[in-house]
Design a protein around this motif. Sequence first.
Motif, PDB file in Angstrom:
ATOM      1  N   TYR A 107       0.828  -1.208   0.000  1.00  0.00           N
ATOM      2  CA  TYR A 107       0.000   0.000   0.000  1.00  0.00           C
ATOM      3  C   TYR A 107       0.862   1.256   0.000  1.00  0.00           C
ATOM      4  CZ  TYR A 107       0.968  -0.251   5.038  1.00  0.00           C
ATOM      5  OH  TYR A 107       1.582  -0.334   6.264  1.00  0.00           O
ATOM      6  N   GLY A 108       2.140   1.124  -0.358  1.00  0.00           N
ATOM      7  CA  GLY A 108       3.017   2.280  -0.405  1.00  0.00           C
ATOM      8  C   GLY A 108       3.800   2.449   0.877  1.00  0.00           C
ATOM      9  N   PHE A 109       4.395   3.615   1.032  1.00  0.00           N
ATOM     10  CA  PHE A 109       5.191   3.925   2.220  1.00  0.00           C
ATOM     11  C   PHE A 109       4.344   4.794   3.142  1.00  0.00           C
ATOM     12  CE2 PHE A 109       8.321   2.994  -1.040  1.00  0.00           C
ATOM     13  CZ  PHE A 109       9.180   2.128  -0.364  1.00  0.00           C
ATOM     14  N   SER A 110       3.582   4.138   3.980  1.00  0.00           N
ATOM     15  CA  SER A 110       2.670   4.846   4.873  1.00  0.00           C
ATOM     16  C   SER A 110       2.501   4.043   6.152  1.00  0.00           C
ATOM     17  CB  SER A 110       1.310   5.046   4.196  1.00  0.00           C
ATOM     18  OG  SER A 110       0.363   5.579   5.111  1.00  0.00           O
ATOM     19  N   THR A 111       2.190   4.745   7.231  1.00  0.00           N
ATOM     20  CA  THR A 111       1.905   4.072   8.496  1.00  0.00           C
ATOM     21  C   THR A 111       0.422   3.744   8.630  1.00  0.00           C
ATOM     22  OG1 THR A 111       1.705   6.238   9.576  1.00  0.00           O
ATOM     23  CG2 THR A 111       3.852   5.140   9.690  1.00  0.00           C
ATOM     24  N   THR A 112      -0.370   4.114   7.622  1.00  0.00           N
ATOM     25  CA  THR A 112      -1.795   3.777   7.601  1.00  0.00           C
ATOM     26  C   THR A 112      -1.996   2.554   6.727  1.00  0.00           C
ATOM     27  OG1 THR A 112      -2.418   6.100   7.860  1.00  0.00           O
ATOM     28  CG2 THR A 112      -4.120   4.586   7.088  1.00  0.00           C
ATOM     29  N   PRO A 113      -2.442   1.418   7.279  1.00  0.00           N
ATOM     30  CA  PRO A 113      -2.514   0.184   6.494  1.00  0.00           C
ATOM     31  C   PRO A 113      -3.570   0.246   5.405  1.00  0.00           C
ATOM     32  CG  PRO A 113      -3.542  -0.128   8.637  1.00  0.00           C
ATOM     33  CD  PRO A 113      -2.885   1.218   8.666  1.00  0.00           C
ATOM     34  N   GLY A 114      -3.328  -0.502   4.347  1.00  0.00           N
ATOM     35  CA  GLY A 114      -4.265  -0.608   3.227  1.00  0.00           C
ATOM     36  C   GLY A 114      -3.772  -1.714   2.311  1.00  0.00           C
ATOM     37  N   GLY A 115      -3.987  -1.569   1.007  1.00  0.00           N
ATOM     38  CA  GLY A 115      -3.490  -2.548   0.053  1.00  0.00           C
ATOM     39  C   GLY A 115      -4.150  -3.904   0.220  1.00  0.00           C
ATOM     40  N   THR A 116      -3.355  -4.942   0.102  1.00  0.00           N
ATOM     41  CA  THR A 116      -3.853  -6.310   0.230  1.00  0.00           C
ATOM     42  C   THR A 116      -3.695  -6.780   1.673  1.00  0.00           C
ATOM     43  OG1 THR A 116      -1.689  -7.194  -0.404  1.00  0.00           O
ATOM     44  CG2 THR A 116      -3.312  -6.874  -2.152  1.00  0.00           C
ATOM     45  N   SER A 117      -4.682  -7.518   2.145  1.00  0.00           N
ATOM     46  CA  SER A 117      -4.645  -8.022   3.521  1.00  0.00           C
ATOM     47  C   SER A 117      -4.775  -9.535   3.532  1.00  0.00           C
ATOM     48  CB  SER A 117      -5.770  -7.401   4.356  1.00  0.00           C
ATOM     49  OG  SER A 117      -7.030  -7.800   3.866  1.00  0.00           O
ATOM     50  N   ALA A 118      -4.201 -10.137   4.542  1.00  0.00           N
ATOM     51  CA  ALA A 118      -4.281 -11.587   4.735  1.00  0.00           C
ATOM     52  C   ALA A 118      -4.385 -11.870   6.222  1.00  0.00           C
ATOM     53  CB  ALA A 118      -3.062 -12.284   4.142  1.00  0.00           C
ATOM     54  N   THR A 119      -5.227 -12.840   6.563  1.00  0.00           N
ATOM     55  CA  THR A 119      -5.379 -13.211   7.967  1.00  0.00           C
ATOM     56  C   THR A 119      -4.212 -14.090   8.397  1.00  0.00           C
ATOM     57  OG1 THR A 119      -7.791 -13.091   7.843  1.00  0.00           O
ATOM     58  CG2 THR A 119      -6.852 -14.372   9.639  1.00  0.00           C
ATOM     59  N   VAL A 120      -3.523 -13.668   9.422  1.00  0.00           N
ATOM     60  CA  VAL A 120      -2.403 -14.434   9.962  1.00  0.00           C
ATOM     61  C   VAL A 120      -2.913 -15.538  10.881  1.00  0.00           C
ATOM     62  CG1 VAL A 120      -0.262 -14.313  11.291  1.00  0.00           C
ATOM     63  CG2 VAL A 120      -0.910 -12.418   9.791  1.00  0.00           C
ATOM     64  N   VAL A 121      -3.835 -15.180  11.792  1.00  0.00           N
ATOM     65  CA  VAL A 121      -4.417 -16.156  12.709  1.00  0.00           C
ATOM     66  C   VAL A 121      -5.709 -15.570  13.260  1.00  0.00           C
ATOM     67  CG1 VAL A 121      -3.179 -15.308  14.755  1.00  0.00           C
ATOM     68  CG2 VAL A 121      -3.889 -17.698  14.649  1.00  0.00           C
ATOM     69  N   ASN A 122      -6.666 -16.429  13.559  1.00  0.00           N
ATOM     70  CA  ASN A 122      -7.952 -16.000  14.115  1.00  0.00           C
ATOM     71  C   ASN A 122      -7.983 -16.210  15.636  1.00  0.00           C
ATOM     72  OD1 ASN A 122      -9.544 -15.144  11.777  1.00  0.00           O
ATOM     73  ND2 ASN A 122      -9.405 -17.283  11.116  1.00  0.00           N
ATOM     74  N   GLY A 123      -8.972 -15.561  16.275  1.00  0.00           N
ATOM     75  CA  GLY A 123      -9.139 -15.703  17.721  1.00  0.00           C
ATOM     76  C   GLY A 123      -8.026 -15.082  18.525  1.00  0.00           C
ATOM     77  N   ALA A 124      -7.473 -13.970  18.035  1.00  0.00           N
ATOM     78  CA  ALA A 124      -6.270 -13.392  18.640  1.00  0.00           C
ATOM     79  C   ALA A 124      -6.578 -12.127  19.429  1.00  0.00           C
ATOM     80  CB  ALA A 124      -5.248 -13.068  17.561  1.00  0.00           C
ATOM     81  N   THR A 125      -5.852 -11.951  20.509  1.00  0.00           N
ATOM     82  CA  THR A 125      -5.741 -10.676  21.219  1.00  0.00           C
ATOM     83  C   THR A 125      -4.260 -10.459  21.522  1.00  0.00           C
ATOM     84  OG1 THR A 125      -6.139 -11.741  23.370  1.00  0.00           O
ATOM     85  CG2 THR A 125      -8.042 -10.738  22.262  1.00  0.00           C
ATOM     86  N   CYS A 126      -3.843  -9.194  21.565  1.00  0.00           N
ATOM     87  CA  CYS A 126      -2.420  -8.893  21.710  1.00  0.00           C
ATOM     88  C   CYS A 126      -2.175  -7.808  22.748  1.00  0.00           C
ATOM     89  CB  CYS A 126      -1.833  -8.421  20.380  1.00  0.00           C
ATOM     90  SG  CYS A 126      -1.775  -9.678  19.087  1.00  0.00           S
ATOM     91  N   PHE A 127      -0.983  -7.859  23.298  1.00  0.00           N
ATOM     92  CA  PHE A 127      -0.425  -6.726  24.028  1.00  0.00           C
ATOM     93  C   PHE A 127       0.956  -6.485  23.452  1.00  0.00           C
ATOM     94  CE2 PHE A 127       2.440  -5.113  27.321  1.00  0.00           C
ATOM     95  CZ  PHE A 127       1.820  -3.889  27.574  1.00  0.00           C
ATOM     96  N   VAL A 128       1.219  -5.246  23.022  1.00  0.00           N
ATOM     97  CA  VAL A 128       2.476  -4.909  22.365  1.00  0.00           C
ATOM     98  C   VAL A 128       3.146  -3.777  23.126  1.00  0.00           C
ATOM     99  CG1 VAL A 128       3.578  -4.204  20.213  1.00  0.00           C
ATOM    100  CG2 VAL A 128       1.462  -5.569  20.144  1.00  0.00           C
TER     101      VAL A 128
END
Length: 279
Positions: free
Chosen positions: A220-241
């Motif tokens: 989606y270019g050089f941006s910190t705002t996501p877009g373009g093509t998406s793919a699911t990595v894993v379902n049922g997820a919650t995160c702390f980063v």
Amino acid sequence: MVKRRSAIHTQEGFTLIEAVMVIVITGIIASMVAIFIKTAVDSYFDSVRRAALTDAADIALRRLSREVRLAVPNSLRVSLAGGVYSITLIPTRDGGRYRNESDGSSGGQPLCSGGTVNASFDALGPMPAVAVGDSVVVFNDASLNPGPGCAAPSDVYCGGSRAAVTAVGAHSLTIGALANSAVICSYENNRFQVVDQNIRAVTYTCPAATAGAMQRFANYGFSTTPGGTSATVVNGATCFVDDSNAHRPNGSLYVNLTLTDNSGERVEVFRQIHVDNTP
């Protein structure tokens, strides 16, 4: 004459009462056995579900870790908005070293001449994997990247430290303009990174509280705002980063990933990912 009576042959077998008693006793024994077996069977299926969740979480974090480790130095951005974490970075395809005018050699074309970036330069050593349309990034320095936006003069997202490749020679690259020539030409390590034109920036998103899909956005270019093509990595997820230590020269990104399946089974996997911010 005395007649003999024929012997009466009697048949032997179970009575109805005996049969009922056998069925009742067998049922009691089967129930008792089932109670002990059920616990073992449930434990087995629970362990299978936990193993599957652990494998899925490990694969997801391995994929994220690989791209973070190969990212352009100081390109990592982490944000939390709308209950969703976003981890943005720019993965590299390859890298190399360029000729510098101060390296003592009179042959070849250096990247800079007299403090100005040249339109082409020679790569030292083996030619990296690069194609027309890819981008070259030089000196994306942490001190020049205080945060999001384009206030930083050498921010890779804003174009100050990157240029598009317009031609590839046997040992040379022709590039577009590098906006911050003064900063680029002061860089002494002579390293450059190559960014794939079909990927560019990548963003991983993951819910912070409510279980959902962890997704990867690219191209989606050089941006910190996501877009373009998406793919699911894993379902049922919650995160702390936690990226509080990620912006040091040798930083660490902390990711805690929890996966929950439809049965309510859950696993929690923690990963500390090394972030190399040395340009």
